[in-house]
Design an enzyme around this catalytic site. Structure first.
Site, PDB file in Angstrom:
ATOM      1  N   ASN A  40     -11.219   0.937  37.829  1.00  0.00           N
ATOM      2  CA  ASN A  40     -10.868  -0.225  37.024  1.00  0.00           C
ATOM      3  C   ASN A  40      -9.417  -0.605  37.310  1.00  0.00           C
ATOM      4  O   ASN A  40      -8.562   0.272  37.452  1.00  0.00           O
ATOM      5  CB  ASN A  40     -11.040   0.108  35.536  1.00  0.00           C
ATOM      6  CG  ASN A  40     -12.487   0.438  35.183  1.00  0.00           C
ATOM      7  OD1 ASN A  40     -13.409  -0.179  35.701  1.00  0.00           O
ATOM      8  ND2 ASN A  40     -12.686   1.416  34.308  1.00  0.00           N
ATOM      9  N   GLY A  87     -10.511  -3.550  32.947  1.00  0.00           N
ATOM     10  CA  GLY A  87     -10.788  -2.515  31.958  1.00  0.00           C
ATOM     11  C   GLY A  87      -9.997  -1.238  32.135  1.00  0.00           C
ATOM     12  O   GLY A  87     -10.388  -0.183  31.639  1.00  0.00           O
ATOM     13  N   GLN A  88      -8.859  -1.317  32.839  1.00  0.00           N
ATOM     14  CA  GLN A  88      -8.030  -0.117  33.034  1.00  0.00           C
ATOM     15  C   GLN A  88      -7.247   0.184  31.760  1.00  0.00           C
ATOM     16  O   GLN A  88      -6.527  -0.681  31.254  1.00  0.00           O
ATOM     17  CB  GLN A  88      -7.060  -0.327  34.205  1.00  0.00           C
ATOM     18  CG  GLN A  88      -6.204   0.903  34.508  1.00  0.00           C
ATOM     19  CD  GLN A  88      -5.311   0.708  35.726  1.00  0.00           C
ATOM     20  OE1 GLN A  88      -5.265  -0.377  36.319  1.00  0.00           O
ATOM     21  NE2 GLN A  88      -4.605   1.756  36.109  1.00  0.00           N
ATOM     22  N   SER A  89      -7.405   1.403  31.238  1.00  0.00           N
ATOM     23  CA  SER A  89      -6.705   1.767  30.003  1.00  0.00           C
ATOM     24  C   SER A  89      -5.606   2.802  30.216  1.00  0.00           C
ATOM     25  O   SER A  89      -4.759   2.976  29.345  1.00  0.00           O
ATOM     26  CB  SER A  89      -7.705   2.281  28.961  1.00  0.00           C
ATOM     27  OG  SER A  89      -8.353   3.444  29.416  1.00  0.00           O
ATOM     28  N   HIS A 129     -13.124   6.951  38.918  1.00  0.00           N
ATOM     29  CA  HIS A 129     -14.185   7.554  38.115  1.00  0.00           C
ATOM     30  C   HIS A 129     -15.314   7.988  39.050  1.00  0.00           C
ATOM     31  O   HIS A 129     -15.750   7.207  39.911  1.00  0.00           O
ATOM     32  CB  HIS A 129     -14.778   6.537  37.135  1.00  0.00           C
ATOM     33  CG  HIS A 129     -13.831   6.022  36.094  1.00  0.00           C
ATOM     34  ND1 HIS A 129     -13.835   6.470  34.800  1.00  0.00           N
ATOM     35  CD2 HIS A 129     -12.849   5.087  36.159  1.00  0.00           C
ATOM     36  CE1 HIS A 129     -12.912   5.821  34.095  1.00  0.00           C
ATOM     37  NE2 HIS A 129     -12.297   4.974  34.912  1.00  0.00           N
ATOM     38  N   ASP A 136     -13.647  13.792  32.488  1.00  0.00           N
ATOM     39  CA  ASP A 136     -13.227  12.760  31.534  1.00  0.00           C
ATOM     40  C   ASP A 136     -13.451  13.267  30.107  1.00  0.00           C
ATOM     41  O   ASP A 136     -14.470  13.889  29.808  1.00  0.00           O
ATOM     42  CB  ASP A 136     -14.029  11.473  31.773  1.00  0.00           C
ATOM     43  CG  ASP A 136     -13.418  10.260  31.087  1.00  0.00           C
ATOM     44  OD1 ASP A 136     -12.926   9.358  31.795  1.00  0.00           O
ATOM     45  OD2 ASP A 136     -13.429  10.217  29.839  1.00  0.00           O
ATOM     46  N   ILE A 137     -12.509  12.986  29.238  1.00  0.00           N
ATOM     47  CA  ILE A 137     -12.578  13.486  27.853  1.00  0.00           C
ATOM     48  C   ILE A 137     -13.675  12.778  27.060  1.00  0.00           C
ATOM     49  O   ILE A 137     -14.155  13.305  26.044  1.00  0.00           O
ATOM     50  CB  ILE A 137     -11.202  13.305  27.167  1.00  0.00           C
ATOM     51  CG1 ILE A 137     -11.045  14.257  25.994  1.00  0.00           C
ATOM     52  CG2 ILE A 137     -10.982  11.869  26.729  1.00  0.00           C
ATOM     53  CD1 ILE A 137      -9.607  14.345  25.483  1.00  0.00           C
ATOM     54  N   HIS A 187      -6.703   5.959  39.052  1.00  0.00           N
ATOM     55  CA  HIS A 187      -7.745   6.982  38.932  1.00  0.00           C
ATOM     56  C   HIS A 187      -9.086   6.430  39.352  1.00  0.00           C
ATOM     57  O   HIS A 187      -9.404   5.257  39.136  1.00  0.00           O
ATOM     58  CB  HIS A 187      -7.826   7.549  37.513  1.00  0.00           C
ATOM     59  CG  HIS A 187      -7.959   6.527  36.439  1.00  0.00           C
ATOM     60  ND1 HIS A 187      -6.898   5.758  35.995  1.00  0.00           N
ATOM     61  CD2 HIS A 187      -9.038   6.121  35.725  1.00  0.00           C
ATOM     62  CE1 HIS A 187      -7.320   4.932  35.048  1.00  0.00           C
ATOM     63  NE2 HIS A 187      -8.618   5.137  34.868  1.00  0.00           N
TER      64      HIS A 187
HETATM   65  P1  5GP Z   1      -9.857   3.576  32.518  1.00  0.00           P
HETATM   66  O1  5GP Z   1     -10.409   2.952  31.258  1.00  0.00           O
HETATM   67  O2  5GP Z   1      -8.349   3.444  32.588  1.00  0.00           O
HETATM   68  O3  5GP Z   1     -10.533   3.142  33.783  1.00  0.00           O
HETATM   69  O4  5GP Z   1     -10.196   5.115  32.409  1.00  0.00           O
HETATM   70  C1  5GP Z   1      -9.425   6.005  31.661  1.00  0.00           C
HETATM   71  C2  5GP Z   1     -10.298   7.187  31.356  1.00  0.00           C
HETATM   72  O5  5GP Z   1      -9.462   8.248  30.913  1.00  0.00           O
HETATM   73  C3  5GP Z   1     -11.323   6.952  30.241  1.00  0.00           C
HETATM   74  O6  5GP Z   1     -12.645   7.130  30.756  1.00  0.00           O
HETATM   75  C4  5GP Z   1     -10.959   7.968  29.169  1.00  0.00           C
HETATM   76  O7  5GP Z   1     -12.081   8.530  28.546  1.00  0.00           O
HETATM   77  C5  5GP Z   1     -10.157   8.998  29.956  1.00  0.00           C
HETATM   78  N1  5GP Z   1      -9.155   9.715  29.184  1.00  0.00           N
HETATM   79  C6  5GP Z   1      -8.284   9.177  28.279  1.00  0.00           C
HETATM   80  N2  5GP Z   1      -7.480  10.125  27.780  1.00  0.00           N
HETATM   81  C7  5GP Z   1      -7.851  11.298  28.372  1.00  0.00           C
HETATM   82  C8  5GP Z   1      -7.381  12.634  28.261  1.00  0.00           C
HETATM   83  O8  5GP Z   1      -6.441  12.961  27.516  1.00  0.00           O
HETATM   84  N3  5GP Z   1      -7.996  13.584  29.029  1.00  0.00           N
HETATM   85  C9  5GP Z   1      -9.043  13.261  29.870  1.00  0.00           C
HETATM   86  N4  5GP Z   1      -9.576  14.267  30.575  1.00  0.00           N
HETATM   87  N5  5GP Z   1      -9.496  12.006  30.004  1.00  0.00           N
HETATM   88  C10 5GP Z   1      -8.917  11.030  29.270  1.00  0.00           C
END
Ligand code: 5GP
Ligand code: ZN
Length: 114
Positions: free
Chosen positions: A87, A93-95, A102, A30-31, A100
């Protein structure tokens, strides 16, 4: 044509640090890590999220969980333990709109989540 961030990572057009890969899934760091180890596991084929894991696509869940366990092993998390989080949607909280998982670990994790 695709504008999905994780499809771009799966295609190799956006770089990520790969932890594990197999035919169906890709695991990468994760970034913006929320724990010492924070890995994301995605199906290579686009699915929007958990709500897609019914009917013909339900089998994708098996591969995702297995790839998550493989990533945890590769990261050295298996002996100490780790957590899987998925998420789903706005309230979940899915962004990023590509399914995916975690994988979080490397320190004791609080419970319950916020
Ligand atoms: P969500 O919030 O959808 O459950 O998780 C999305 C995740 O993707 C976040 O933890 C965020 O840090 C990660 N993320 C967003 N953009 C990037 C990216 O460009 N590269 C990587 N490796 N992770 C990313
Ligand atoms: Zn996608």
């Amino acid at each position: 044509m695709s504008s999905c961030l994780f499809c771009e990572i799966a295609a190799g057009r956006i770089k990520a640090e790969i932890i594990h890969e197999d035919e169906g899934c890709l695991a990468f760091r994760d970034i913006s890590p929320k724990a010492p180890s924070h890995i994301l596991v995605i199906p290579r084929r686009h699915l929007d999220g958990l709500n897609d894991l019914v009917g013909p696509d339900s089998a994708a869940a098996d591969g995702l969980l297995a790839a998550g366990v493989m990533a945890a092993h590769a990261e050295g998390l298996a002996p100490g333990g780790y957590r899987f989080v998925i998420n789903c949607g706005q309230d979940g909280g899915q962004s990023v709109g590509h399914l995916h998982l975690h994988v979080l670990g490397g320190r004791p994790l609080a419970w319950p989540p916020g």
